[in-house]
Design an enzyme around this catalytic site. Structure first.
Site, short mmCIF file in Angstrom:
data_model
loop_
_atom_site.label_atom_id
_atom_site.label_comp_id
_atom_site.label_asym_id
_atom_site.label_seq_id
_atom_site.Cartn_x
_atom_site.Cartn_y
_atom_site.Cartn_z
CG ASP A 1 -9.47 2.09 -0.56
OD1 ASP A 1 -8.94 1.01 -0.89
OD2 ASP A 1 -8.93 2.90 0.21
CG ASP B 1 -2.30 0.50 0.93
OD1 ASP B 1 -2.41 1.37 0.04
OD2 ASP B 1 -3.26 0.06 1.58
C1 GLA Z 1 -5.84 1.57 2.04
C2 GLA Z 1 -6.20 0.44 1.10
C3 GLA Z 1 -7.28 -0.40 1.71
C4 GLA Z 1 -6.83 -0.95 3.04
C5 GLA Z 1 -6.42 0.19 3.95
C6 GLA Z 1 -5.80 -0.32 5.22
O1 GLA Z 1 -6.88 2.47 2.14
O2 GLA Z 1 -6.57 0.94 -0.14
O3 GLA Z 1 -7.64 -1.46 0.86
O4 GLA Z 1 -5.77 -1.84 2.85
O5 GLA Z 1 -5.49 1.05 3.32
O6 GLA Z 1 -5.41 0.69 6.04
#
Ligand code: GLA
Length: 711
Positions: free
Chosen positions: A513, A449
């Site tokens: 997301d 990430d």
């Molecule tokens: C980001 C990612 C999510 C998740 C969160 C965890 O927003 O895009 O899918 O993994 O972080 O904190």
């Protein structure tokens, strides 16, 4: 002296690149990039035909729009290079030194003696896909440092009949939104200074003839393989010529080339075709064969991700139950998301401390990993390597490792700062910490990430923005080399890092997301302009989408998720038996088709009714295909019309079958549904493509999936 025009060419399966230099010592210009041209082209005749007119009241000589547009030419186009030595040498006159043609590559060397600079442009035409790739190297041959403000990866002319430009904008939770603009006199600047690829602007652009669409119009698509700040310029010169440039977006003083040193830009990849499908198909082919890691050619497993099911609630019993329930659905890889390391009970602390939180996991992750494996699944783990929370052991020990400027406070984003990936100590620390966990738990997969934009990304004094992506790539590469079976996904608060720079080291994109299937339709469609379906992370989410609060039918959620690499981001512990069975049905469809999808041709269909979105995936041998229709809101007409498949073999016979398990839904909402919904029919590809398939009445948010395969 008589002029001696020269031509150089590169040929691919269906494309020709033609360069013309009006004289033997002139820097060549791209005179054609498009469909294959005949072999014997007379250079003098082409030069005569392309000879520029010279209007009154302008410069006394014509100015070619060659591969290295320069300030000193008097051209009203952005120069390929803007730079200086403490204010001097801002203007330069590059002359051709040498042209090195090779099989699929042409290298053009130019020098500017007075400014002590050398410029090399490398053009490569990929034989199978016809994708043209261009990169530039600038060398400082002088004795003082040279500061670069702008260095285009490529400067190319666009066809002068191109009238519109399309690019991808967005925000967190709504990436890859298509935006169109007319090309008129002046400069269209598409610039992103966020230090990551960004939600707001993908580093790609498409230009084309007026009203170009998925299936029609002359189209050029270009994308920069780069995960940092980027800039693309589309401009119309005073005389009507069109130019495109793309490259790094730099902070002042950020890129200084030391005497004797050189800098090579990221690559700009360009495709030409009829309709956007054509250029996407070329890009997909190129990505599959030239960019993506080899493991993306293997069967793509079904994910179950813990994030939206449990967020930071890392309770071992709940996790075990989630693992069991996910396995029951058919998931093949369980991904333990954010929250497994110390102090990570929320997003306020812990980033940087890459070891297991023993207060939550007294026996380490072993019980979870063993449970996952016992359930027949692979194990994946979430990391955010480039980041650090001020509230972490790492930051307390090494505050000097973060990107910052001595005189200004760095604004936090999601309570975090960014590590300076250029520092060898940072690289070593992250490599050792991540490698130790991969080794201990035999981690199969990393969800990597990157959850904030870069602001004031300096080494105390100077901006180091453009060093960040290369630092990240180096760490990824080192891990990939050390663990040859490891798979890495690129996530950046969803799809904010999905470019070809990072995809050379990663092979799955967390597209957004937002798992709201209706918003996903546009997100995934925009994504597919440049990237192939099999690496597009697409999960079935909860009925009530967490980011949007919209309630969406299970079939629609599953059908939209089947457009990519299927996964679940759902609390599978609490599904009804019927929901389980329905999802198992879609899992079996995915398993049945995923092998050919990895090589499939993407077709986004042009449809008249805007809330109706249609697309298809056709196998390379054209024997199998899946077609998706989604009503993203209520359709004005009482019925949505037809779906006209594309890319089938005209003379072969195909069986048409509704394979989404939702015929009942359509029967419930109409007095009659088209007969084919309840019976199998078989017709030739030609007839299907010409006559099309009439769709049932489709209510807002409904979707259907049709299998059209050879009999
Ligand atoms: C980001 C990612 C999510 C998740 C969160 C965890 O927003 O895009 O899918 O993994 O972080 O904190």
């Amino acid at each position: 002296m008589t002029k001696q025009p020269r031509l150089w060419r590169l040929d691919a399966a269906a494309r020709t690149l033609l360069l013309l230099a009006p004289d033997s010592d002139a820097i060549p210009e791209i005179i054609w990039f498009g469909a294959t041209l005949p072999a014997d082209i007379d250079a003098a005749a082409v030069a005569s035909m392309q000879d520029l007119p010279l209007p009154m009241a302008k410069l006394d000589s014509t100015v070619p729009l060659h591969l290295l547009p320069q300030h000193s030419q008097g051209l009203d186009c952005t120069p390929a290079l803007r730079g200086h030595r403490n204010g001097a040498d801002f203007a330069h006159r590059f002359v051709l030194q040498q042209i090195e043609p090779q099989q699929q590559t042409i290298r053009i060397h130019c020098i500017a003696d007075a400014a002590a600079l050398a410029f090399t442009i490398e053009l490569h035409l990929h034989e199978q896909s016809g994708v043209l790739s261009i990169a530039t190297t600038l060398q400082n041959t002088g004795t003082t440092p040279y500061t670069v403000d702008w260095l285009a990866s490529a400067s190319i002319p666009l066809p002068e009949h191109h009238a519109e430009c399309l690019y991808l904008t967005g925000r967190w939770g709504l990436e890859f939104q298509q935006q169109r603009q007319s090309i008129t006199t002046g400069r269209l600047l598409l610039e992103n200074n966020r230090g990551r690829t960004s939600h707001e602007l993908y580093p790609g652009v498409i230009t084309g003839t007026q009203g170009f669409s998925e299936q029609s119009g002359d189209v050029i698509a270009a994308q920069l393989a780069w995960s940092g700040s980027h800039k693309t310029i589309v401009e119309q010169l005073g005389d009507g010529r069109l130019a495109l440039q793309s490259g790094l977006s730099l902070d002042p003083g950020e890129l200084i080339i030391a005497p004797g040193e050189s800098f090579t830009t990221p690559v700009l990849h360009v495709a030409r075709g009829t309709g956007m499908n054509d250029t996407s198909q070329a890009m997909h082919h190129y990505a599959r064969t030239q960019i993506l890691p080899a493991w993306t050619r293997q069967q793509r497993p079904i994910h179950a991700n813990s994030w939206e099911a449990l967020y930071f609630d890392h309770d071992i019993d709940k996790l075990k139950a989630l693992i069991d329930a996910s396995a029951e659905l058919g998931a093949e890889r369980f991904v333990l998301d954010d929250g497994w390391f110390p102090a990570r009970r929320s997003d306020t602390a812990g980033l940087g401390d890459w070891w297991v939180d023993n207060s939550v996991y007294p026996e380490g992750l072993h019980p979870i990993v063993e449970h996952t494996r016992a359930a027949g699944m692979q194990f994946g783990l979430w990391f955010e390597p480039e980041m650090v929370n001020p509230n972490s052991e790492l930051y307390r020990q090494h505050p000097e490792w973060v990107l910052q400027l001595n005189t200004l406070d760095t604004p936090l984003a999601r309570n975090q700062l960014v590590l300076n990936m250029e520092l060898p100590a940072v690289q070593t620390y992250l490599f050792e910490k991540i490698a130790a966990l991969i080794e201990e738990y035999k981690v199969d997969y990393i969800k990597w990430d990157f959850n904030r934009d870069l602001v004031l990304a300096g080494d105390g004094q100077r901006s180091r923005m453009h060093r960040q992506p290369t630092g990240s790539y180096a760490l990824m590469q080192r891990l990939n080399e050390r663990f040859s079976q490891l798979e890495i996904e690129s996530c950046s608060s969803g799809g904010a890092r999905a470019d070809w720079g990072v995809l050379a080291h990663t092979g799955r994109v967390w597209t957004s997301d937002s798992i709201d299937a209706i918003d996903r339709v546009a997100i995934q469609r925009g994504y597919s302009l440049f990237n192939p379906p099999e690496i597009m992370g697409a999960h079935v989410g909860h009925e009530l989408a967490h980011l949007t609060g919209r309630s969406i039918d299970l079939h629609t959620r599953a059908i939209v998720a089947l457009q990519g690499q299927l996964g679940f981001e759902i609390d599978a512990r609490h599904l009804s038996t019927d929901e389980q069975h329905q999802l198992q049905h879609y899992v079996s469809l995915y398993k049945q088709h995923r092998d050919w999808i990895s090589d499939s041709t993407t077709w986004r269909l042009d449809v008249r009714h805007e809330p109706m979105t249609q697309s298809g995936l056709v196998s390379a041998n054209k024997e199998k295909s899946l077609w998706f229709a989604v009503a993203t809101r209520s359709i004005a007409a009482t019925a949505p019309g037809k779906l006209l498949p594309a890319g089938l073999e005209p003379h072969r016979h195909y069986r048409v079958k509704l394979v989404s398990n939702n015929a009942a839904h359509f029967m419930h909402h109409a007095k009659h549904v088209p007969a084919w919904l309840n019976e199998e029919i078989s017709l030739s590809g030609e007839v299907l493509m010409q006559l099309g398939i009439r769709l049932p009445v489709m209510t807002a948010h409904s979707a259907l999936l049709i299998d059209i395969s050879c009999t």
